[in-house]
Every structure is written in C-alpha cells, then in structure tokens.
Design a protein around this motif. Sequence first.
Motif, PDB file in Angstrom:
ATOM      1  N   ALA A 137      62.165 128.041  16.388  1.00 36.81           N
ATOM      2  CA  ALA A 137      61.899 126.664  15.980  1.00 36.81           C
ATOM      3  C   ALA A 137      61.006 126.538  14.753  1.00 36.81           C
ATOM      4  O   ALA A 137      60.861 125.457  14.197  1.00 36.81           O
ATOM      5  N   ALA A 138      60.371 127.623  14.364  1.00 35.16           N
ATOM      6  CA  ALA A 138      59.435 127.573  13.243  1.00 35.16           C
ATOM      7  C   ALA A 138      59.195 128.985  12.777  1.00 35.16           C
ATOM      8  O   ALA A 138      59.595 129.934  13.443  1.00 35.16           O
ATOM      9  N   ALA A 140      56.430 130.764  12.700  1.00 35.32           N
ATOM     10  CA  ALA A 140      55.634 131.536  13.659  1.00 35.32           C
ATOM     11  C   ALA A 140      56.470 131.928  14.876  1.00 35.32           C
ATOM     12  O   ALA A 140      56.321 133.006  15.436  1.00 35.32           O
ATOM     13  N   HIS A 141      57.355 131.047  15.264  1.00 38.02           N
ATOM     14  CA  HIS A 141      58.232 131.309  16.401  1.00 38.02           C
ATOM     15  C   HIS A 141      59.184 132.444  16.062  1.00 38.02           C
ATOM     16  O   HIS A 141      59.448 133.339  16.867  1.00 38.02           O
ATOM     17  N   GLU A 143      58.623 134.757  13.844  1.00 46.30           N
ATOM     18  CA  GLU A 143      57.801 135.974  13.788  1.00 46.30           C
ATOM     19  C   GLU A 143      57.668 136.568  15.177  1.00 46.30           C
ATOM     20  O   GLU A 143      57.817 137.779  15.357  1.00 46.30           O
ATOM     21  N   LEU A 144      57.364 135.720  16.136  1.00 42.99           N
ATOM     22  CA  LEU A 144      57.192 136.202  17.510  1.00 42.99           C
ATOM     23  C   LEU A 144      58.480 136.836  18.015  1.00 42.99           C
ATOM     24  O   LEU A 144      58.469 137.933  18.572  1.00 42.99           O
TER      25      LEU A 144
END
Lengths: 485, 124, 445
Positions: A137-138, A140-141, A143-144
């Motif tokens: 969704a973003a 950072a998401h 990346e995770l």
Amino acid sequence: MRKETKLIFEKSVTGRRGYQLPPLDTPAVDLATVLPVEMLRSKPPGLPEISEVDAIRHFTGLSQRNYGVDAGFYPLGSCTMKYNPKINEDVSRLVGFTNSHPYQPEAVSQGSLELLYRLDGLLSEITGMARTSLIPAAGAHGELAGIMAIKAYHRHNGQQHRNKFLITDSAHGTNPATAAAAGYETIEIKSNERGGVDLDELRRLMSSDVAGLMLTNPNTLGLFEKDIVEIAAIVHGEGGLLYYDGANANAIMGITRPGDMGFDVVHLNLHKSFSTPHGGGGPGAGPIGVKERLVPFLPCPMVEFDGTKYYFDFNRPLSVGRIKNFYGHFLVLVRAYAYILSMGPDGLRQASETAVLNANYMLNKLRERYDVAYDRICMHEFVLSGQRQKAQGCSTLDIAKRLLDYGFHPPTVYFPMIVKEAIMVEPVETEPVEVLDTFIAAMLKIADEVETNPALVKSAPHTTVVGRLDEVKAARQPVLRYTGH
Amino acid sequence: MNIPTELLYSKDHEWVRVEGDIAYIGITDYAQSSLGDIVFIEMPALGSTVRMGGTFGVIESVKAASDLFCPVSGTVVNVNPTLEENPGLLNSDSYANWIMAVNLEDKAELAGLLDALAYKNTLK
Amino acid sequence: MHRYIPNTDEQRKSMLTSLGMQNIEDLFVEIPDQIRLKRPLDVPKSHSELELLAHIGALSQKNLGATNYTCFLGAGAYDHYGPSIINHMLLRQEFFTAYTPYQPEVSQGTLQAIFEFQTMMCELTGLDVSNASVYDGATALAEAAMMASNATRRSEVVVSGTIHPEHRAVLETYGCTRDMAIKMVPHKEGTVDMEALRAAVTPSTAAVILQSPNFFGIIEDLGAAASIAHEAGALMIASVDPISLGILKSPGELGVDIAVGDGQPLGVPLSFGGPYVGFMAATQKLLRNMPGRIVGLTNDSEGQRAYVLTMQTREQHIRREKATSNICTNNALVGLATTIYLSVMGKAGLREVAEQCVSKSRYAYEELIKTGQFEPAFAAPFFREFVVKSKRPVAELNQELLAHNILGGYDLGQEYPELENHWLVAVTEKRTKEEIDHLVRRAVQ
C-alpha cells in the motif's frame, strides 16, 4: 494573512440535516426486538449536525488553507512532487472500476485483472525485474514485503542464521525501521567522503551473517553510486541479497535499471516517479519487483494469464503470505498504469533526463551562496547545507519558513541526517525553467536577507494563515481530538 | 555550561550522585541544552535491572529521540514521577531533577566515572 | 517534448550551456556503461488522452461494475451510499495534490481535517486517542497486535476464528516477523466459543482479538472477552464496523483497549478492494505505543489555534530502527472522504443508515427463510449481514443470480469447511424492497 478557523463540530446546529435517504420501504424493525438492549448505544456519537451547504463551505474553506502542487513548486527532495495528470483522475473513477466488489467472480473482473497483469509487466520492464507484486500500500509497506521476501528466501535455502541487514547512514528512516520490523539487527555503513558507499567498509561488514544491503540509487544525497556493480559483487559474493529503495527512481527511467545494476528486490513509490497524487499523506502504492529466484516468495495473490483469461493465483506455497486485505490500492494502480501509457518509452526517458538537468541547473546557480554538501554532478536532486547561513544567525528551518512567504513549499530539510542543516531540493521534470528561476531568485534573496535582516527570516512565515507553530507544546501537552461536545 | 563539582559524570552526559548504596542519575546541562525542549521521557520500570553502558530509557525532544545510557549497574528503586507530567523540568534544572535511583550492584564501577573537570574536558 | 514536460529542446540546450555541457548525456557520465540501458524501454508508445480513454475505458467495460447490478455481497467491503459532495471535495487540488503536512503553515487544511477525523473515530469507538489512519482494516489489526505486544512485553495473541479470514492471514504474516504466537479459538454457533477463549488466555497473552460484527455478521460479546483479557493482564483488541457504531454500544464502553477497523463503509466506493482506510483508536495509556501519524492542537506565535503533526519521535523518520512501526503514510485522502461522510450524514444520518441496514437485512433474512429453500444457520443477533444455509450449492446459486445481474452473497464453504452451502448475504441501506424481493424470487428458481 492570518485567519483562524472553526472545527466542524463547532459549526453544528441541533436539528440541522445535510443528508436524505429514501424512506424505508421494508417493514420497520424496532432495534430492541432484534438486538440485545445491552448492546445498544445509549448516547449517539458526537458527530456534527450540519447542512450540505455548511459541509461544502467548511471543506472548501479547509482546502483554501492548503498548498498543493497544482498551485506551485514543491521541490521536496526524495518526494518527487511531479504533476498529477487529471486524465488519471477520470480513468480511476470509471464506474467499471469504482463499482467492482473485490470478491465478485473473476469472470466479471477481467478488465481489472488485465490491467493489473499488464502493470506488473510494465513495472518489471522499467525496473529490469522478473515479476512485480502490486499489493503493497505504500513504500514502507513494499519495503517490509521485500525484506520479508528476502528473509523467506534465505530460510528456504537453509540460511536463516543471516540475522543482520546493512543500511547506509544516509538511508531514509523507513529502511532501518523496516529491517527491524522484519526482525533483523541493523548495521549502519558509513558513506565515504564522496557521498557513496565506502567499499572497504562494505567488505569489512559484509559476512555470511548478513542477509543483505538496502540501498537507494541515486542515494538520498542525489548522487549516483558509481561503484554499484562492485557493491553488488561484494554482497552477492557473500551470499547476500541487494535491496533497492526506489524512492529516487525518477532519475533513471529509461537510462538504467536496478535489475541491471544487480539488485534482487526493488520497491517503487507510485506516488513519486509514477505521478499518482500524494493526497495530503496517502493513499500511495509501493509495488515490489524481484528477480526470478525470488518470485515464489512474493506476497499473495499474484495475477496470472492462462492464454484466455486472467486470474488470481493463490496457490503460492512459498509466498510470504498476505500483507494487506484484498489486492492493493487498485484505483492508485489504475492511475500509474495510465501514466506509463501516457508517457511511453520516450516520455519516461525524457522525464528522467529533464529531472536530472533541472537539478544540475539549479545546483549550479545556488552553489555560490549556499554550501554544497558534495561537489559532484547530481542526479534528480541535490543537497545543500545551510551552515553558512547558520553561522550568520539563521538556520535551515528559518530559510524554509521564509520560502513560504515567497509562495513556495520549502525543500526537504534536515534530511539526510549526515549533512548538517541539510536542504534537499528536487525540481521535477514537470516544472518549467521559469519556475526554477523564480525559486532560485527567492533563495538568493533570502541569502541576502540572512545577512541584512536576519530577524525577518527568523520570524517567518508572515503571509501564511498561521505563523510558526509551538511544536513543543503540541508534544508536551498532546490534545489530539475535540472534546467540547 | 553548568557542571557541579560534587557530582560524578559519564561520557554520555549523565550525572551520578551517590547516597549510600543508591545512585541518583540524571542528564547534564550540556545534554538538555543539546536536546532542546524536552517533550517526553521514557523511564524504566521499578525493579528492573540496568547495566552499565546499556540503555535505560529514551528522551524525546520535538525533532529527536535519544537513548539514555546507564552509567552504573544495579536495580531501579525509584523513578522521578514529576518528569512524566512535566518533562520540561529537565530543561529548567537538569541537576535538581533526577531521573532514576539505582541500588548499586558494584560500587567499584564508580571509579570508572569522570569527575567534573574530566567531564568538562570531554566537552571541548 | 511530452505534454507533461514543459522545458523545450531549446530551453534544455540553454540550461546545458549554463552548465558548460553540450549534451544531456554529459549528465550521466557517472553511470557505468555496462549498466546503461541501450535500447528504449519496451513499453507501449505514448498514448494521447483519447487513446488512453479508449483503451482503459474498454478494460473497465469488461467488469461487472460497468453494468447496473445489485450487490448482496459484503464480506469486508460494503455497497453503501456515498454523498456526492465527497467526490467534489476530493477533487479539489489543494487536497489531492498536497504532500504530507510536514510544513504545517501551508497545510492547515489537511491537518485540521485529520484532527476532525481523529475526533470522529474517538467518538464512534468511545476511546481516547486515534491516529491519522493507516492503510486498511487488516494492517490496522496487525499493528494493534504489535502495539499490544510492545505495551505488555508479551508475545502471544488469542484470536477468534470469526475474524475476517484475510485479517487473520495478515496477522500471521506480520506475526511471523517477530515470532508472535497466534492462538486461534474456534466459533460456536456463530460467535467465538467464550469458554475456549477463556481457556486459551494465559499470562503470556498480550491481547485477545475479536471482530464485531464478526465475519458472519454476528455481534460478539466484547465486554465478556474484555473481562477475560484484563483478568490475565492482557489487552482487549476489537475490529469493529463504523456504520454499526451508529447504533451499537461503543467498544470503549465495553472495556476494549484498542479498536481498529476499515472506514470503507463510510462513503468509499468498492474500488475492487482499494484504496480503503484503516483506523486505530486506543485508551490514553497506550498513546505512546500508537503507530502512524497523529495530529495535535497547538497555537502559533500570535496565539492563534492551529494543528500540527505531533509525537513524531515515535515514527520511523526519527526513531529509525527503534520506531513503533515502519509505517510512513496515512491514507489521508480516503480518511478525508470518511470525515466528509460523517460530517454530512451526522448523528442522525449515521443512525438512520444503520437502522435501515437492520430493517432491510432482517426483511431479506425472513423472506429467504420463508421460501423454504434456506434455513437459519445461527440464532445470534446480526448487523447488516447474515448467514443462511442453502439447499443448493452456493456457487451454483450465485452463478444463476449473476445472469440476472445480481451479485449474490459470499460462499462461506470456501473458508470454513464446516460451513459448506452457507451463504453470507449483506443488505445495506441502498437495497430497495424491490431489489430484495427480486433476489428472493431469483434465488428459488
């Protein structure tokens, strides 16, 4: 010009109504007969009572206290505030998309599935990867999800003892936060004096305990990692994987690709290089692309095509699993798809070339009055330091606030942390040179003001609806909601 | 820069005042000045163990959050309750407002701390 | 030059000259030759707006959404009414082309809207603090579990099998990253087996997690579960539905510590699953463990009231590897949609929507049972969605209904093997009596 506002709750008038539903045409049910009375609310929630006109006035008024990129320049380094094409808003609002239930049969979702499949292909081509998951969704998401995929890959290959991840000291905060969230110990690797990864440091820190290295290229200083091929060799040589933070992809579209540089996993921020709107803080999208050997670990589901129809593939035993409900920020993905088609191969390359040209042009004109962090050709963004001005009594923060008076959104400030009083400027390709010149003129004028009238700069902004805010009070005495009901 | 002579100091900008077996610990004037307006401090739980060199809490200003490093080892017997409501006290007087009290495990550790002059020299 | 790139060839030339360069290539000298792309990207050639509309328009026409169909499918995404003003406000460029409000002096619109959103989420959930939103209900639940784990320093969560299956899957994925033990508790007659829940909670339990209304549309006893959790020193987490909170007792009043959910029912279109918006609200005690952005009240140098992102030191860009979560974004624009919805619907509107959902779903339920082709599955009270056992396989039933432009309910047998031929039907305030009667007629043919 200072102007205070009221909260929507403060505009409430008892009995006022802003909506109308069709009258109930089925038998009315007394709630207490079908729901246990102890489960029913005794007091309604404190929502306002206003008319539709009040709502329009209120939210229109709020919008007038905001500054969007449609209004003017937004040179935020690492944010890629490019123009948000309006046709993308139209296509993402087509009723065939907005009215699609995520669980409706695949046979009647072929249009959406085809779009997703094609977008996977386009992003994979642009990044030089094998397949792309569109679910995150973003950034950072993504990346995770990407770090989780790396973790799963290592575990699958009996390498679960690799419990460390290398992060550069210039990395965006999400990098170490993500690695830690994924359960890794983070090790910071210092940049060399040219602003790139120190190869000797890398050789020293890279070991069979390390799962991989997270890099942005160009990095957060706006500089290209010239040694990237060597960096990839060092990391791969010890069995590690290379993760690409795609925040700065706007510098390289059509010019080079992370896949070709040696990266194994990449995430893209569609709300950056791919023009989807920032929305005041979201929604964005952070798709992740991977090399062939990592494809089985991508989040579930992927979209596949069997020659006749498109379908969701849930049968992925090695997948890291689900990272969000449904299939991602679909309407954001529609906008990115439309953007790539609008640009075409030449447009994408021209976008990156122009972004890099714009940045170097500005750097050249500003370097006389502002310290340059690293004396190199920059890519699509560059970092100045406000140290000279700090010595004269005005900080980078003061300069940023003074820029507001000139009608600009300031650049990114105090990031990356390895540059003191950092000012990171990114003049995207959708900005015309006359806007760049106006901004340069403002920066030079402010440099003058710092010398001749520092008090004016230190007390800025003067022309915005509110002055500088007491952020200490906000943090010491948090008031996070209205309670005056 | 205020550096009271009767206290001991760590290189991480903490001060230590020993009263019998208890060590009172706080942050120095230099520390509060560098941090800027302090908005919150996260303190350890009563009864928890702290180790010399380990972190014992976090101190937050508006733009930064810094770990607090423990100058001694032992058990936390008290934390300063007024700092929860009013962390700004650390800015007003960082020596009058101790953060935690630790029952010392090994008094020999105190020999490794700095006196006022030695600490002052580290600030150069 | 492309229509989104203003600088002409001539202007670019002049800019290059100012740099002492001849060629755009000179800017890329630092990129090693071996990684230079030596061919154009293999993507379709540039589309004009007309070509784009034709192509993407054609894709959208291949979807059911493009036709005039009736939706009785819920299962986590609901066909509710969205007032027209929402879209008009969302299209204001000052809202949708704005960045994250890090420079508060030029972002008071976004910041105040978020403050209003936070207030509304607190009002609905009956809790003290709310963040500015997260991606969706599923990740909100996963973040809540991690929050509870951090706050209690325990690593086990006890979860009801009646939460949305996808939420369970996301919880497992996130739980894996930090070795969180997830204990699932089975359902009994449509709600969580409370005795089994009690037995599952131990001193290692960080939180008990329930959803209400649950995946079957049934209202759970959050109060009883909260007591069990608190007795063991654990926190109570509830995934809740915002429309239902127009009439149901708030989770805060029932002893819930963290309430999460998805704001999609509040005026956000079905959108093939996204973007939606997750909300997270908690007790005051848990404020410092709350992930995501938070907006707070303050004043400016002249004493004027204003709003600002606050408590940012918990977040990734400052705490880095010690952040409460790696989350960076909030789904601001979707949050704005829900704020506008709740403003214009207001106290009375939200209540009326919820009441119509109750009446209409009750009517549909009773009419379906009357046909003799469907049996009640559970006796427990439901909101907006109910389960009936079908004499015919649900897949077959839904296939036939689709031919009549009706999107039938969810086939529970897909996720719950013990519930084969159980049909989860959603009836929102948008469904007319005529549409419901049509469904019932077609469902028995």
